[in-house]
Design a protein around this motif. Structure first.
Motif, short mmCIF file in Angstrom:
data_model
loop_
_atom_site.label_atom_id
_atom_site.label_comp_id
_atom_site.label_asym_id
_atom_site.label_seq_id
_atom_site.Cartn_x
_atom_site.Cartn_y
_atom_site.Cartn_z
N ALA A 90 0.23 13.24 2.49
CA ALA A 90 -0.97 14.02 2.19
C ALA A 90 -1.96 14.00 3.34
O ALA A 90 -2.66 14.99 3.60
CB ALA A 90 -1.64 13.49 0.92
N ALA A 91 -1.99 12.90 4.09
CA ALA A 91 -2.94 12.78 5.20
C ALA A 91 -2.62 13.75 6.33
O ALA A 91 -3.47 14.02 7.18
CB ALA A 91 -2.93 11.35 5.74
N ARG A 92 -1.39 14.30 6.35
CA ARG A 92 -0.98 15.20 7.44
C ARG A 92 -0.99 16.67 7.03
O ARG A 92 -0.69 17.53 7.85
CB ARG A 92 0.43 14.83 7.92
CG ARG A 92 0.62 13.35 8.22
CD ARG A 92 -0.30 12.87 9.33
NE ARG A 92 -0.15 11.45 9.57
CZ ARG A 92 0.70 10.91 10.43
NH1 ARG A 92 1.48 11.71 11.14
NH2 ARG A 92 0.77 9.62 10.58
N THR A 126 1.64 23.34 -0.91
CA THR A 126 1.81 21.90 -1.07
C THR A 126 1.24 21.47 -2.41
O THR A 126 0.29 22.08 -2.90
CB THR A 126 1.12 21.10 0.05
OG1 THR A 126 -0.30 21.23 -0.08
CG2 THR A 126 1.56 21.58 1.43
N ALA A 127 1.81 20.43 -2.97
CA ALA A 127 1.31 19.86 -4.22
C ALA A 127 1.69 18.40 -4.27
O ALA A 127 2.77 18.01 -3.79
CB ALA A 127 1.89 20.60 -5.43
N PHE A 128 0.80 17.58 -4.82
CA PHE A 128 1.09 16.15 -4.91
C PHE A 128 2.41 15.93 -5.64
O PHE A 128 2.69 16.56 -6.65
CB PHE A 128 -0.04 15.43 -5.64
CG PHE A 128 0.26 13.99 -5.94
CD1 PHE A 128 0.03 13.01 -4.99
CD2 PHE A 128 0.79 13.61 -7.16
CE1 PHE A 128 0.32 11.68 -5.26
CE2 PHE A 128 1.09 12.30 -7.45
CZ PHE A 128 0.85 11.32 -6.49
N ASP A 129 3.21 14.99 -5.12
CA ASP A 129 4.50 14.70 -5.75
C ASP A 129 4.60 13.23 -6.18
O ASP A 129 4.98 12.94 -7.30
CB ASP A 129 5.64 15.03 -4.79
CG ASP A 129 7.00 14.97 -5.48
OD1 ASP A 129 7.36 15.95 -6.15
OD2 ASP A 129 7.68 13.92 -5.36
N VAL A 161 0.84 -1.19 0.00
CA VAL A 161 0.00 0.00 0.00
C VAL A 161 0.88 1.25 0.00
O VAL A 161 1.83 1.35 0.79
CB VAL A 161 -0.94 0.02 1.22
CG1 VAL A 161 -1.76 1.32 1.26
CG2 VAL A 161 -1.88 -1.18 1.18
N HIS A 162 0.57 2.17 -0.91
CA HIS A 162 1.30 3.44 -1.01
C HIS A 162 0.35 4.59 -0.70
O HIS A 162 -0.80 4.59 -1.15
CB HIS A 162 1.86 3.64 -2.42
CG HIS A 162 2.98 2.71 -2.77
ND1 HIS A 162 2.83 1.33 -2.83
CD2 HIS A 162 4.29 2.95 -3.11
CE1 HIS A 162 3.97 0.78 -3.18
NE2 HIS A 162 4.87 1.74 -3.36
N GLU A 163 0.83 5.57 0.04
CA GLU A 163 0.04 6.75 0.35
C GLU A 163 0.54 7.94 -0.46
O GLU A 163 1.71 8.00 -0.83
CB GLU A 163 0.11 7.08 1.84
CG GLU A 163 1.49 7.45 2.33
CD GLU A 163 1.52 7.78 3.81
OE1 GLU A 163 0.46 8.13 4.37
OE2 GLU A 163 2.62 7.71 4.41
N PRO A 164 -0.34 8.91 -0.77
CA PRO A 164 0.10 10.09 -1.51
C PRO A 164 0.99 10.98 -0.64
O PRO A 164 0.72 11.16 0.56
CB PRO A 164 -1.21 10.80 -1.87
CG PRO A 164 -2.20 10.31 -0.87
CD PRO A 164 -1.79 8.92 -0.49
N VAL A 165 2.03 11.49 -1.24
CA VAL A 165 2.98 12.37 -0.55
C VAL A 165 3.04 13.69 -1.29
O VAL A 165 3.14 13.71 -2.53
CB VAL A 165 4.38 11.72 -0.48
CG1 VAL A 165 5.38 12.68 0.16
CG2 VAL A 165 4.33 10.42 0.29
#
Length: 672
Positions: A611-613, A633-636, A563-567
């Motif tokens: 992203a959750a933080r 912030t922006a999705f990376d 499982v990977h989370e968005p950073v």
């Protein structure tokens, strides 16, 4: 007359829509300039847009200039509606990026410019609001050079800043000559000799702007009209007109879909080649999604002098509205072979169908209010997803719940208001959660054979799952002969593979993998004399649709997934003396600073944060920085979950991971 498809882009409240109004007024299309605050603008047609004073949906409006007809597309500026901007970028010939002279470069400005540069889309910059108190010119230019890191060519200077008399004084100065000479050896030699004819300089400016090597900068005010005539001149002279052969094969891209008064679908498309005519029967589709079909064009409109006008035909370069294509979706290609991707059919820019921004990383459950019919709600959400395909609608029949994927809280409020205003549906939402993905970590293979226990289906399916590089998506391959069984059965397997990968071992979408079909087989059509087709002895598509999830999930189980989370990448500016309080909080939130710098009494931190933080960091920041901190912030990327419990997502399918439960819920064959 040549055509130019022009996009207006900016951070929210920088003045995009006001600039659009001013351009239309200057071109003589409208008699009176509309006001965003009064809700009277030409392009903000939705009631919700007028109420909130923000652009939610892209809008097209046309106006003539002396040498070119411009199809101008006003796009949303709020980050929650970035999907609208993404779809527009694929149909543009050029863009105007609006920056506020008061606020300067903002988070969305940076995101947009990075994307424009990546696409090499010719772009002019308009520094708006020079009439406002606090307006700056040289400071904003310096800030753009630092934070956007792009070559800029000032087209003049501003005078009377911060007053209603503020104006733009055109003229290329030494900075412009230096920027252009850096990219033109001939011009550099003439510059060193001290002999640069004005015509030579103008030709270099036009060539480098059309090649997206430099970005001319104009100053002005959409409210007073200062600098707008000069900007219009730049649009005419410096941006490239639409290209395309009207006599070539038809190719185009759908970038917007809406519903007409009778509920019919209306597609907005950019034509890259060929000519589209009423009553034409055309193929459309998207090979990446495995979708495709054909339809007959029943009506066409093109944009002209502020409105759309019915026509019998439209050629390459045009933006058109198309009626009659019932199964059309955003991102579909027009022309070519059914199921081809938009990029393949457009042959073109290559930007027509690819995603330039990250997908949504948030999800929320829609809770129907008292008296709200669940089926009506599901239908309404499905129609909203047609207009914005990145609003993924996910229905859980077992729990009777529907969830949607989103970019942020403002978008959630807009969905809620749209459901109430347009569909009469009262809803609320549960707390927003983060959307993760799963990626295979190894190779797994599984196969089940026709007429061999424990396979209850009249089908043979073998599948191998291999990991693929990040960003590769899902690819389907064959290691069996295409003629070994009817094509419809192969299509049933591929479609079911893509659908099943929507929920992996932990319930998240599985991506970045290659699924290869290694075994195939079927029972040929059986019939008895005078009795016709015997379904109990002959394979059907349902056999392959029923068996494929069992085989695929077993192969995936053997491969294993992570499982990977968005950073998100973050950039944080704060007073230097607050750094000691910031760093421990960043560490507790899982943020990893990668660089630290100081500028006068300001420290600049850049790094990564889950992203959750992000929301928690936004809440803590004012108290930690005396209200002076600025966070972008922006999705990376997606990164493996390494902290805490691995997140799971409730399944909404018949759970092929549990064979007994799956077979009890899937319609089985008579007599199995």
């Amino acid at each position: 007359m040549p055509l130019l498809n022009l996009g207006i882009l900016a951070h929210v409240d920088a003045g995009k829509t006001s600039l659009t109004e001013r351009l239309l007024h200057t071109a003589g299309v409208i008699d009176e300039i509309g006001s965003v605050d009064a809700g009277s603008t030409t392009t903000d047609t939705l009631a919700l847009e007028r109420q909130r004073g923000i652009t939610i949906k892209s809008a097209v409006v046309s106006f003539p200039l002396d040498g070119v007809t411009v199809n101008l597309i006003d796009t949303p500026g709020h980050p929650d509606f970035i999907a609208e901007v993404e779809r527009v970028l694929g149909v543009l010939d050029g863009a105007v990026l609006v920056v506020s002279a008061v606020e300067g470069v903002q988070a969305q400005t940076r995101v947009l410019m990075r994307t424009l540069r990546r696409l090499r889309l010719p772009t002019l910059v308009f520094v708006n609001k020079i009439d406002r108190r606090g307006a700056r010119d040289t400071a904003v230019l310096r800030q753009m050079a630092q934070r956007l890191a792009v070559p800029l060519v000032p087209m003049g200077t501003a005078a009377g800043l911060g007053t209603r008399a503020a104006r733009f004084r055109p003229g290329l100065g030494p900075e412009a000559l230096e920027a252009l000479a850096d990219r033109d050896d001939g011009l550099l030699a003439a510059y060193l000799d001290g002999t640069v004819p004005e015509g030579r300089l103008c030709r270099a400016l036009a060539a480098q702007t059309r090649g997206a090597s430099v970005h001319p900068v104009y100053f002005g005010s959409a409210i007073t009209g200062a600098g707008v005539p000069e900007l219009i001149g730049g649009i005419e002279r410096l941006l490239p007109p639409a290209a395309g052969d009207p006599d070539g094969p038809l190719s185009g891209t759908v970038f917007k879909v809406e519903r007409g008064p009778a509920g019919e679908k209306v597609a907005y498309a950019r034509l890259f080649s060929g000519t589209l005519r009423v009553r034409d029967r055309i193929p459309f589709g998207d090979g990446r999604r495995g979708t495709g079909g054909e339809g007959r064009v029943t009506a066409l409109s093109v944009f002209d002098r502020g409105t759309d006008t019915r026509t019998d035909s439209a050629g390459a370069g045009r933006i058109v509205k198309v009626w009659g294509l019932g199964g059309i979706r955003i991102g579909d290609a027009l022309g070519g072979s059914p199921g081809a991707s938009a990029a393949e059919c457009a042959g073109a820019p290559g930007r027509a169908s690819s995603h330039h921004f990250a997908p949504p990383t948030l999800e929320t459950v829609v809770v129907p209010g008292p008296g709200t019919d669940r089926r009506s709600l599901h239908l309404a959400l499905t129609q909203l997803a047609e207009q914005d395909p990145l609003i993924g609608v996910r229905h859980d029949e077992l729990r009777g719940e529907t969830s949607v994927s989103l970019y942020g809280e403002v978008q959630k409020e807009v969905v809620q208001a749209t459901l109430a205003d347009e569909y009469g549906l009262d809803v609320t939402f549960r707390e927003t959660t983060t959307l993760c993905i799963e990626r295979p970590v190894g190779t797994g293979h599984a196969v089940e054979f026709n007429k061999k226990d424990p396979n209850p289906f009249l089908a043979t399916v073998g599948l191998r799952v291999d990991p693929a590089p990040p960003g590769a998506g899902v690819a389907f391959r064959l290691e069996v002969e295409l003629g070994s069984m009817p094509y419809a059965f192969f299509k049933a397997v591929e479609d079911t593979v893509r659908e099943t990968l929507g929920q992996g071992l932990h319930g998240w979408q599985v991506t970045d993998c290659t699924v290869t079909m290694t075994h195939s087989g079927y029972s040929p059509r059986q019939s008895h004399a005078h009795q016709g087709f015997d379904k109990s002895m002959s394979s059907t598509g349902q056999d392959f649709r029923g068996l494929t999830p069992l085989v695929l999930m077993e192969a995936l189980r053997r491969a294993g997934t992570l499982v990977h989370e968005p950073v998100h990448r973050f950039r944080l500016e704060a007073p230097a003396d607050t750094l000691g309080a910031l760093l421990p909080v960043l560490a507790r939130l899982g943020a990893v600073p990668e660089s630290t710098g100081t500028r006068d009494v300001v420290c600049v931190l850049e790094g990564m944060v889950p992203a959750a933080r992000v929301h928690a960091l936004e809440r803590r920041l004012p108290g930690l920085t005396r209200g002076e901190g600025e966070l972008e912030t922006a999705f990376d990327h997606y990164a493996p979950v390494t902290r805490g419990t691995v997140p799971h997502r409730p399944r909404t399918d018949h759970n092929p991971l549990n064979r007994k439960e799956y077979l009890l819920n899937v319609t089985r064959r008579v007599g199995e």
